[in-house]
Design an enzyme around this catalytic site. Sequence first.
Site, PDB file in Angstrom:
ATOM      1  CG  ASP A  52      -2.158  -0.833   1.050  1.00  0.00           C
ATOM      2  OD1 ASP A  52      -2.520  -1.097  -0.116  1.00  0.00           O
ATOM      3  OD2 ASP A  52      -2.778  -1.220   2.058  1.00  0.00           O
ATOM      4  CE1 TYR A 110       4.214  -7.024   3.719  1.00  0.00           C
ATOM      5  CE2 TYR A 110       3.553  -9.306   4.028  1.00  0.00           C
ATOM      6  CZ  TYR A 110       3.570  -8.157   3.260  1.00  0.00           C
ATOM      7  OH  TYR A 110       2.939  -8.142   2.057  1.00  0.00           O
TER       8      TYR A 110
END
Lengths: 248, 248
Positions: A52, A110
């Site tokens: 994003d 992540y």
Amino acid sequence: MRNIMIKIEYDGTNYNGWQIQPNGITIQGEIKKALKKLTGEDLNINGSGRTDAKVHARGQVANFYTASNIPVGGFARAINHFLPQDIAVLEAKEVSKDFHARYWAEGKMYGYQLYIYPQRSPLLRNHSYHITYELDIAKIEEAVKLFIGTHDFKAFMSSGSSVKSTIRTIKHIKLERQGHCIWLEFEGNGFLYNMVRIIVGTLVEIGSGKRDLEIVKKALETGDRRNAGHLAPPQGLFLEKVFYPLTH
Amino acid sequence: MRNIMIKIEYDGTNYNGWQIQPNGITIQGEIKKALKKLTGEDLNINGSGRTDAKVHARGQVANFYTASNIPVGGFARAINHFLPQDIAVLEAKEVSKDFHARYWAEGKMYGYQLYIYPQRSPLLRNHSYHITYELDIAKIEEAVKLFIGTHDFKAFMSSGSSVKSTIRTIKHIKLERQGHCIWLEFEGNGFLYNMVRIIVGTLVEIGSGKRDLEIVKKALETGDRRNAGHLAPPQGLFLEKVFYPLTH
């Protein structure tokens, strides 16, 4: 045609995310432009997945097919010459024709950075989630354990993506405190849309005492988004690694 | 009039350094403007020392005299409201009338970050010195020892400042390797203009094999700038701490 795999680092601060879109500049778009300048070709770049707006990467992976004969050894340096300073190709290598950065991905890692201090940090402003109050780390460590394993993570997904199954496996979560920062690392076979950020938001609410540990079990059981915490902001998130079968 | 001491963090990337000057925006200038908005007063801000354009700080210290009656407990938050996102006051406290951030400083600690990898790092681009070749860390560690102690650091000073003596004491140098980064920390009773950056440039040249260890001894003995290495770039440098007598 050679199939080239690239590993990419980027500072997502000034981008509308990975994926090319009609409005706004994107990482994929900048790489496409740079490859056009380098090879003269109009290439399709397959990323391992989207990130994003404002999300960073230290190990995004992509692949593309090129007719150019630029040696892979000099590829990273050559393309970096045409990329803006906040995007860089770290490595390039030739892979088998059937390799695809998204379909072949077996897992991802992540990282998420929290910054805990009453005042904001100028140096970490674009690379962390600023929390102004103290968190109960022991409680967060307990909550972390509840996420590990194979679960239905439906409650930890934002709408806006279509997936067949919301079942995912988190292999490992690491939590490290360094000064005013907490570094969280999530390794799993795949992540739903916004899954890491909603897990982090939930952990922050548990650490602050706003929510009870029990909420995690309830969210995993019911699949109800309202039982999970808030969506942590994008600038704390880093795509660290994408895992592929050992042959790649 | 109260004498207020503040500890400041800043990302120096977009500034012409600490000190107010006729052209360009500066950290001191932004703090002065923010204090004007907060207190209505036109205050003089005494910094512990200057930092150059693009140099960062996690622990710059300054003081100023104010007639305002804003409680020190809420001072940091109040001034941060008027400061840009890349500058923040971390702490504020009232100190004795005679305290002066520069004159009272007993020592300082600087950090310097090297990033060693063939390709540049988008995430560290403004916070490190990018070296594209490998360095011999063992050799750098040996060289580091030669700087510790009391020496005439004349060879490790850029022109442009007037000082009575070029003798300084480095108490401690720390070197840490973390992934592709090397973090160097210098603690001393004071530093000449560009001293840390020239020491780092010298260490890099020794680590790359361009210069011999002997050059350090020669530079310290002769005071000749030509015997020291190049000036490492500003964006790798961080003013970490300023030390004061225990009463402050």
